[in-house]
Design a protein around this motif. Structure first.
Motif, PDB file in Angstrom:
ATOM      1  N   UNK A 197       0.868  -1.176   0.000  1.00  0.00           N
ATOM      2  CA  UNK A 197       0.000   0.000   0.000  1.00  0.00           C
ATOM      3  C   UNK A 197       0.907   1.229   0.000  1.00  0.00           C
ATOM      4  N   UNK A 198       0.764   2.071  -1.007  1.00  0.00           N
ATOM      5  CA  UNK A 198       1.572   3.283  -1.100  1.00  0.00           C
ATOM      6  C   UNK A 198       0.860   4.409  -0.364  1.00  0.00           C
ATOM      7  N   UNK A 199       1.525   4.938   0.661  1.00  0.00           N
ATOM      8  CA  UNK A 199       0.954   6.010   1.472  1.00  0.00           C
ATOM      9  C   UNK A 199       1.986   7.130   1.519  1.00  0.00           C
ATOM     10  N   UNK A 200       1.681   8.248   0.876  1.00  0.00           N
ATOM     11  CA  UNK A 200       2.638   9.345   0.807  1.00  0.00           C
ATOM     12  C   UNK A 200       2.945   9.937   2.170  1.00  0.00           C
ATOM     13  N   UNK A 201       1.907  10.172   2.982  1.00  0.00           N
ATOM     14  CA  UNK A 201       2.105  10.812   4.274  1.00  0.00           C
ATOM     15  C   UNK A 201       1.034  10.323   5.251  1.00  0.00           C
ATOM     16  N   UNK A 202       1.404   9.378   6.100  1.00  0.00           N
ATOM     17  CA  UNK A 202       0.420   8.808   7.029  1.00  0.00           C
ATOM     18  C   UNK A 202      -0.083   9.828   8.047  1.00  0.00           C
ATOM     19  N   UNK A 203       0.637  10.924   8.233  1.00  0.00           N
ATOM     20  CA  UNK A 203       0.179  11.977   9.147  1.00  0.00           C
ATOM     21  C   UNK A 203      -1.011  12.753   8.583  1.00  0.00           C
ATOM     22  N   UNK A 204      -1.252  12.650   7.292  1.00  0.00           N
ATOM     23  CA  UNK A 204      -2.323  13.412   6.641  1.00  0.00           C
ATOM     24  C   UNK A 204      -3.539  12.544   6.321  1.00  0.00           C
TER      25      UNK A 204
END
Length: 179
Positions: A53-60
């Motif tokens: 799973x590609x997740x650019x920014x888990x904080x967002x």
């Protein structure tokens, strides 16, 4: 086990049905530690996620811990290096779904245009191989048919949308009233 997982993930995501009603949350957590933190097959995340799973920014990304399953599907692409993604409680994201908050600038492909948040309401389902583009808001109980490209918002929800570009093909309120 939660103590070990708490060293790698935000504790707010180490609760809910996947931890309280079975072992799936723990399996996902230890698999994520192994693939993302130790083998570095993907960047570490603040919650357990499949390395495919590609997740650019888990904080967002904002979601309910009960919906941790949405980050276990291979091919899920959450591009949110700028802009936020909010997933309502009870929403399901199928494999190979792309949710995008910023596109390239057509005048200069080396740059991105301003990011726009994507909001998906409660109890929605985004079908396999669908794409949700920047600025889209889907209201509660919106079902996105497989392979759809969602270019505009459907904030009222209660519908099935499909196609490219996605359009309403069924109003779920009407189908409930006729039965």
């Amino acid at each position: 086990m939660k103590l070990v997982l708490g060293l790698f993930f935000d504790r707010e995501y180490l609760k809910g049905r996947h931890f309280d009603e079975g072992l799936s949350g723990y399996i996902w957590g230890f698999r994520s530690i192994w693939t993302r933190n130790i083998l570095r097959l993907a960047p570490p995340c603040r919650f357990p996620a499949n390395h495919q799973a590609t997740i650019s920014n888990s904080d967002r990304i904002e979601f309910h811990p009960d919906d941790l399953n949405n980050f276990q599907s291979p091919g899920t692409y959450l591009q949110n290096f700028a802009g936020n993604i909010r997933l309502g409680h009870g929403t399901y994201i199928a494999p190979n779904v792309g949710i995008i908050t910023a596109n390239h600038d057509p005048a200069n492909l080396n740059q991105h245009i301003e990011a726009k948040d994507v909001i998906i309401g409660e109890s929605c389902w985004v079908g396999m191989n669908s794409i949700v583009l920047p600025g889209v808001t889907l209201g509660p109980r919106t079902i996105v048919g497989a392979g759809s490209v969602v270019t505009k918002s459907f904030p009222e929800g209660q519908c099935v949308i499909a196609g490219n570009p996605a359009r309403v093909i069924k109003n779920l309120n009407e189908s409930r009233n006729t039965s």
